[in-house]
Design a protein around this motif. Structure first.
Motif, short mmCIF file in Angstrom:
data_model
loop_
_atom_site.label_atom_id
_atom_site.label_comp_id
_atom_site.label_asym_id
_atom_site.label_seq_id
_atom_site.Cartn_x
_atom_site.Cartn_y
_atom_site.Cartn_z
N HIS A 26 2.72 -5.15 13.99
CA HIS A 26 3.93 -4.36 13.83
C HIS A 26 5.01 -4.81 14.81
N SER A 61 -2.72 0.87 13.63
CA SER A 61 -3.75 0.06 12.99
C SER A 61 -3.69 -1.40 13.42
N SER A 115 -4.70 0.95 2.28
CA SER A 115 -3.92 1.41 3.42
C SER A 115 -4.75 1.35 4.70
N PRO A 116 -4.13 0.98 5.81
CA PRO A 116 -4.87 0.94 7.07
C PRO A 116 -5.04 2.32 7.72
N ILE A 117 -4.45 3.35 7.12
CA ILE A 117 -4.61 4.71 7.66
C ILE A 117 -5.13 5.63 6.55
N THR A 169 1.56 3.60 10.40
CA THR A 169 0.51 2.57 10.35
C THR A 169 0.44 1.71 11.61
N HIS A 196 0.82 -1.21 0.00
CA HIS A 196 0.00 0.00 0.00
C HIS A 196 0.85 1.25 0.00
N THR A 205 -5.45 8.20 3.68
CA THR A 205 -4.55 8.57 2.58
C THR A 205 -4.94 9.93 2.01
#
Length: 170
Positions: free
Chosen positions: A85, A80, A150-152, A77, A33, A154
């Protein structure tokens, strides 16, 4: 990779094509992403950077344009999925950490890898300055295919922050 016609190792070319295809399948399933979405304007707006691998051309190779923002992307990220992570950081050699530190730890591990591999020190090393951030963001926004997963957010502001945080990595 180029297969030397003098070496007679044509089978290596076939192996390289197979490996490339397998990597493509992996990337397609991995959900790449932000690093990829941000990379297109990094390569496309290059004014002066010449890679040591391509000294005749002003060129930022795709792999370089992708990895240069990785520490900032994964720091952004982390919230998320803190567990994921933290796990990735540990797999890559980072020390076990508190969940809330996962983004910073993963970003540091990635910086260490980039430094050890001799990757230029951020967007500044590729010839970009803070004044280029609006153009970099505008070049990234149309990359809907990769930004959409994307998990955040954009939107322009978070992308600008990632570019700003990627100006210097070490």
């Amino acid at each position: 990779a180029v297969v030397s016609t003098q070496s007679g190792h044509y089978g290596r070319g076939e192996q390289m094509h197979l490996a490339s295809s397998m990597a493509g399948v992996g990337f397609g399933n991995a959900g790449v992403h932000l690093c990829h979405g941000l990379s297109y304007s990094i390569s496309g707006l290059n004014r002066s950077y010449k890679s040591t691998d391509y000294p005749e051309d002003k060129l930022i190779p795709h792999g370089l344009s992708v990895c240069i923002t990785a520490p900032s992307v994964f720091a952004a990220t982390a919230d998320s999925d803190l567990d994921r992570h933290a796990e990735i950081a540990e797999i890559l050699g980072g020390k076990p950490c508190r969940k809330e530190d996962a983004g910073a730890v993963l970003a540091d591990v990635l910086r260490d890898y980039l430094h050890d591999l001799g990757v230029p020190d951020g967007l500044n090393a590729l010839g970009y300055t803070d004044e280029d951030i609006p153009a970099l963001v505008q070049g990234a926004l149309p990359q809907k295919r990769v930004l959409a997963i994307s998990p955040i957010s954009t939107e322009a502001e978070p992308l600008a922050e990632i570019y700003a945080n990627s100006m210097k990595n070490y």
